[in-house]
Design an enzyme around this catalytic site. Structure first.
Site, PDB file in Angstrom:
ATOM      1  N   GLU A 188       0.767  -1.214   0.017  1.00  0.00           N
ATOM      2  CA  GLU A 188       0.032   0.096  -0.012  1.00  0.00           C
ATOM      3  C   GLU A 188       0.995   1.179   0.056  1.00  0.00           C
ATOM      4  O   GLU A 188       0.435   2.395   0.687  1.00  0.00           O
ATOM      5  CB  GLU A 188      -0.957   0.040   1.305  1.00  0.00           C
ATOM      6  CG  GLU A 188      -2.179   0.753   1.048  1.00  0.00           C
ATOM      7  CD  GLU A 188      -3.377   0.280   2.110  1.00  0.00           C
ATOM      8  OE1 GLU A 188      -3.798  -0.807   2.041  1.00  0.00           O
ATOM      9  OE2 GLU A 188      -3.540   1.140   2.719  1.00  0.00           O
ATOM     10  N   HIS A 212     -13.962   2.463   4.096  1.00  0.00           N
ATOM     11  CA  HIS A 212     -13.624   1.779   5.532  1.00  0.00           C
ATOM     12  C   HIS A 212     -13.322   3.001   6.419  1.00  0.00           C
ATOM     13  O   HIS A 212     -13.193   2.516   7.696  1.00  0.00           O
ATOM     14  CB  HIS A 212     -12.286   0.984   5.238  1.00  0.00           C
ATOM     15  CG  HIS A 212     -12.378  -0.413   4.464  1.00  0.00           C
ATOM     16  ND1 HIS A 212     -13.446  -0.529   3.258  1.00  0.00           N
ATOM     17  CD2 HIS A 212     -12.265  -1.761   4.998  1.00  0.00           C
ATOM     18  CE1 HIS A 212     -13.298  -1.893   3.116  1.00  0.00           C
ATOM     19  NE2 HIS A 212     -12.847  -2.532   4.101  1.00  0.00           N
ATOM     20  N   HIS A 221     -18.618  -6.261   9.760  1.00  0.00           N
ATOM     21  CA  HIS A 221     -17.517  -5.490   8.891  1.00  0.00           C
ATOM     22  C   HIS A 221     -18.151  -5.139   7.640  1.00  0.00           C
ATOM     23  O   HIS A 221     -17.813  -3.831   7.302  1.00  0.00           O
ATOM     24  CB  HIS A 221     -16.230  -6.300   8.935  1.00  0.00           C
ATOM     25  CG  HIS A 221     -15.088  -5.392   7.946  1.00  0.00           C
ATOM     26  ND1 HIS A 221     -14.469  -4.507   8.435  1.00  0.00           N
ATOM     27  CD2 HIS A 221     -14.805  -5.657   6.740  1.00  0.00           C
ATOM     28  CE1 HIS A 221     -13.928  -3.951   7.317  1.00  0.00           C
ATOM     29  NE2 HIS A 221     -13.667  -4.762   6.456  1.00  0.00           N
TER      30      HIS A 221
HETATM   31  P1  NAD Z   1     -15.968 -13.736  10.295  1.00  0.00           P
HETATM   32  O1  NAD Z   1     -14.678 -14.542   9.941  1.00  0.00           O
HETATM   33  O2  NAD Z   1     -16.543 -13.660  11.687  1.00  0.00           O
HETATM   34  O3  NAD Z   1     -17.108 -14.908   9.799  1.00  0.00           O
HETATM   35  C1  NAD Z   1     -18.619 -14.494   9.885  1.00  0.00           C
HETATM   36  C2  NAD Z   1     -19.607 -15.636  10.580  1.00  0.00           C
HETATM   37  O4  NAD Z   1     -19.534 -16.735   9.559  1.00  0.00           O
HETATM   38  C3  NAD Z   1     -18.742 -16.292  11.837  1.00  0.00           C
HETATM   39  O5  NAD Z   1     -19.674 -16.352  12.982  1.00  0.00           O
HETATM   40  C4  NAD Z   1     -18.253 -17.764  11.350  1.00  0.00           C
HETATM   41  O6  NAD Z   1     -18.297 -18.605  12.228  1.00  0.00           O
HETATM   42  C5  NAD Z   1     -19.354 -17.970  10.238  1.00  0.00           C
HETATM   43  N1  NAD Z   1     -18.899 -18.792   9.201  1.00  0.00           N
HETATM   44  C6  NAD Z   1     -17.897 -18.721   8.267  1.00  0.00           C
HETATM   45  N2  NAD Z   1     -18.008 -19.378   7.305  1.00  0.00           N
HETATM   46  C7  NAD Z   1     -19.070 -20.076   7.652  1.00  0.00           C
HETATM   47  C8  NAD Z   1     -19.847 -21.081   6.604  1.00  0.00           C
HETATM   48  N3  NAD Z   1     -19.310 -21.628   5.456  1.00  0.00           N
HETATM   49  N4  NAD Z   1     -21.071 -21.520   6.923  1.00  0.00           N
HETATM   50  C9  NAD Z   1     -21.524 -21.121   8.097  1.00  0.00           C
HETATM   51  N5  NAD Z   1     -20.925 -20.003   8.847  1.00  0.00           N
HETATM   52  C10 NAD Z   1     -19.714 -19.739   8.623  1.00  0.00           C
HETATM   53  O7  NAD Z   1     -16.251 -12.503   9.430  1.00  0.00           O
HETATM   54  P2  NAD Z   1     -15.919 -12.192   7.930  1.00  0.00           P
HETATM   55  O8  NAD Z   1     -16.976 -11.297   7.386  1.00  0.00           O
HETATM   56  O9  NAD Z   1     -15.342 -13.577   7.174  1.00  0.00           O
HETATM   57  O10 NAD Z   1     -14.429 -11.551   8.062  1.00  0.00           O
HETATM   58  C11 NAD Z   1     -14.520 -10.121   8.548  1.00  0.00           C
HETATM   59  C12 NAD Z   1     -13.041  -9.871   9.230  1.00  0.00           C
HETATM   60  O11 NAD Z   1     -12.329  -9.705   7.964  1.00  0.00           O
HETATM   61  C13 NAD Z   1     -13.018  -8.603   9.912  1.00  0.00           C
HETATM   62  O12 NAD Z   1     -12.109  -8.866  10.962  1.00  0.00           O
HETATM   63  C14 NAD Z   1     -12.103  -7.631   8.865  1.00  0.00           C
HETATM   64  O13 NAD Z   1     -11.673  -6.613   9.352  1.00  0.00           O
HETATM   65  C15 NAD Z   1     -11.589  -8.700   8.125  1.00  0.00           C
HETATM   66  N6  NAD Z   1     -11.030  -8.282   6.580  1.00  0.00           N
HETATM   67  C16 NAD Z   1      -9.833  -8.377   6.492  1.00  0.00           C
HETATM   68  C17 NAD Z   1      -9.274  -8.080   5.028  1.00  0.00           C
HETATM   69  C18 NAD Z   1      -7.735  -8.186   4.877  1.00  0.00           C
HETATM   70  O14 NAD Z   1      -7.340  -7.921   3.644  1.00  0.00           O
HETATM   71  N7  NAD Z   1      -7.174  -9.031   5.539  1.00  0.00           N
HETATM   72  C19 NAD Z   1     -10.182  -7.555   4.217  1.00  0.00           C
HETATM   73  C20 NAD Z   1     -11.507  -7.400   4.527  1.00  0.00           C
HETATM   74  C21 NAD Z   1     -11.983  -7.699   5.994  1.00  0.00           C
HETATM   75  N1  GLY Z   2      -9.194  -5.106   2.182  1.00  0.00           N
HETATM   76  C1  GLY Z   2      -8.097  -4.135   1.733  1.00  0.00           C
HETATM   77  C2  GLY Z   2      -6.630  -4.646   1.143  1.00  0.00           C
HETATM   78  O1  GLY Z   2      -6.638  -5.969   1.414  1.00  0.00           O
HETATM   79  O2  GLY Z   2      -5.944  -3.959   0.976  1.00  0.00           O
END
Ligand code: NAD
Ligand code: GLY
Length: 375
Positions: A243, A255, A273
Site C-alpha cells: 500500500e 473503510h 464489518h
Molecule cells: P467472520 O470470520 O467472523 O465470519 C462470519 C461468521 O460466519 C462467523 O460467525 C463464522 O463463524 C461464520 N462462518 C464462516 N464461514 C461459514 C460457513 N461457511 N458456514 C456457516 N458459518 C460460517 O467474518 P468475515 O466477514 O469473514 O470477516 C471479517 C473480518 O475480515 C474482519 O475482521 C475484517 O477486518 C477482516 N477483513 C480483512 C481483510 C484483509 O485484507 N485481511 C479484508 C477485509 C476484511
Molecule cells: N482489504 C483491503 C486490502 O486488502 O488492502
C-alpha cells in the site's frame, strides 16, 4: 458438490507468488491441492466453533488421504476473537504442539480466522507458512488474498498486524451454502466495493440482476463474482503489495467511515464489518457528491442498490442509543491512513472512479455524518 469449473488465478509477487483456486468441492480436494506447497507433511488447521463442525472433518480427511498429518485448534467465532488474548492463546497452543519452521498453518474460516491465523503465522518462530481456506463470501472476495493480517485493539481495527502472504488460497464456493444470509450480505458489500472503485462493468452487472441472484444462492454467479474480485485484488496486490503506491489504498473505499462505525458499536454483532463497509461506501459517495466531485445521481445509485439488496445504508438504521459525529470523527483519527494527523478518505468521481483524497475539511465530513445519523 456443484458442477463448477475450477478457476486458478495467481498473485504475482516473484518468489512469494501464490495461486487462488476458485471452484466447488475444494475442501474435499484440499489435501492434493495443498501438498505441493508444503515443506513437511504436517499442518495445523485453525478454525472457529461455527465452521469447524461443518468442514473440519472433511478437510482433515482430505489431508489424511494425501498423506498429510494434521492437528486442529478451534477458537470462538466472531470479531472479538481477533484480539491479543486469542492471539496469545493461539501462539501458546501452537508452541505446545511443537510446531517447526517448516510446519504450515491452515486458516479454515472467515476473515476473523484468516487475519488472526495469518498474523500468528507471521510471528510464530519469526514467520512460518500459512494457507487460506476462506469460508465466507467476504473472505473469499477480499480478506484471504493479499497478505494483510491483523488483530483489533481498543484503539481500532487491524492496528497491530503484518503483511504476510499465504502460500495458497482455496475458495470453495460450496462452503457458502451454509453461510447465514446476513453474512452473504456483508460479503456482498465488499464485492460491490470493487465495482465502485474501478470496475463499473462489475457494478452494472450486479445492478442489472446478478447481485440479487448472488444473494439468492446462484453458484455460477457467486463463482464469477469471487473470480472477478480476486482477479482485481491480485492485480492490485501484485502492483502495490504494501500500500505504498496508492492503488491498494483504494481498496479501503468505505473503510474510514466503516471502521469508525465498527469502533463505536464495539466490534460486536450489532454491525458486521461488511455491513459497515456498505454504509461507509454510501457515505463516501455522499461526501464525494457534497464536495461536487461526483454526480449526486451516482451517490443515489449506490444507496439505492445497497438498499435493494437488503443492506442498511445509514447509521440511523443501527439500534445504537446515540450516534455522535464528533465521536465518529475521533475514531477516524485512529485510522491507519492518517498522515501527519490528517484523515485520508477514498472518494470517487463517479462509479468505478475512486481516488485518494487528503485535506478534506472536517466540517464537510461532519455534515455528511450528521445527515446520515439523522436519516
Ligand atoms: P467472520 O470470520 O467472523 O465470519 C462470519 C461468521 O460466519 C462467523 O460467525 C463464522 O463463524 C461464520 N462462518 C464462516 N464461514 C461459514 C460457513 N461457511 N458456514 C456457516 N458459518 C460460517 O467474518 P468475515 O466477514 O469473514 O470477516 C471479517 C473480518 O475480515 C474482519 O475482521 C475484517 O477486518 C477482516 N477483513 C480483512 C481483510 C484483509 O485484507 N485481511 C479484508 C477485509 C476484511
Ligand atoms: N482489504 C483491503 C486490502 O486488502 O488492502
Amino acid at each position: 458438490m456443484s458442477d463448477l469449473k475450477t478457476e486458478i488465478l495467481t498473485v504475482d509477487l516473484g518468489s512469494r507468488s501464490y495461486d487462488i483456486h476458485i471452484g466447488a468441492g475444494l475442501i474435499e480436494r484440499a489435501g492434493e491441492l495443498i501438498k505441493p506447497v508444503l515443506h513437511q507433511p504436517r499442518v495445523i488447521v485453525i478454525s472457529d466453533r461455527n465452521v469447524a463442525p461443518l468442514y473440519m472433518t472433511k478437510l482433515q480427511r482430505s489431508l489424511k488421504r494425501a498423506g498429510i498429518q494434521s492437528d486442529k485448534i478451534v477458537l470462538p467465532a466472531g470479531e472479538q476473537t481477533k484480539d491479543f488474548k486469542y492471539l496469545q492463546k493461539l501462539l501458546n497452543k501452537l508452541l505446545s504442539m511443537r510446531i517447526e519452521r517448516r510446519t504450515t498453518l491452515v486458516a479454515l474460516g472467515g476473515g476473523v480466522i484468516g487475519d488472526l491465523v495469518g498474523f500468528a503465522a507471521a510471528i510464530a518462530l519469526r514467520g512460518i507458512d500459512f494457507i487460506q481456506v476462506p469460508t465466507t463470501l467476504l473472505s473469499q472476495v477480499d480478506s484471504s488474498v493479499g497478505g494483510k493480517t491483523a488483530i483489533d485493539t481498543r484503539y481500532g481495527k487491524n492496528l497491530i498486524g503484518a503483511f504476510h502472504q499465504p502460500r495458497l488460497v482455496l475458495a470453495d464456493i460450496d462452503a457458502l451454502d451454509t453461510l447465514p444470509l446476513r453474512e452473504i450480505h456483508a460479503g456482498y458489500a465488499e464485492i460491490a466495493k470493487y465495482g465502485l472503485i474501478n470496475d463499473p462493468a462489475l457494478w452494472s452487472w450486479l445492478e442489472d440482476g446478478a447481485g440479487q441472484k448472488l444473494v439468492d444462492g446462484d453458484k455460477q454467479v457467486r463463482a464469477k463474482a469471487v473470480y472477478e474480485c480476486c482477479a482485481n485484488k491480485a492485480r492490485v496486490v501484485s502492483g502495490d503489495e504494501r500500500e505504498t503506491e496508492g492503488q491498494r489504498a483504494l481498496l479501503n473505499l468505505g473503510h474510514t467511515f466503516g471502521h469508525a462505525l465498527e469502533a463505536e458499536t464495539g466490534f460486536g454483532g450489532l454491525l458486521l464489518h461488511g455491513e459497515a463497509v456498505a454504509i461507509g461506501c454510501v457515505m463516501a459517495f455522499a461526501l464525494s457528491a457534497k464536495l461536487g466531485l461526483c454526480p449526486q445521481s451516482d451517490a443515489d445509485r449506490v444507496r439505492r442498490h445497497f438498499a435493494s439488496i437488503g443492506l442498511r445504508t445509514d447509521p440511523s438504521q443501527i439500534p445504537l442509543n446515540h450516534w455522535d459525529s464528533d465521536i465518529l470523527i475521533g475514531h477516524m483519527g485512529n485510522d491507519k491512513k492518517v498522515e501527519a494527523g490528517a484523515i485520508t478518505f477514498i472518494l470517487a468521481r463517479g462509479i468505478g472512479q475512486a481516488f485518494i483524497a487528503r485535506n478534506i475539511a472536517t466540517s464537510e465530513v461532519r455534515a455528511v455524518l450528521d445527515r446520515a445519523i439523522a436519516a
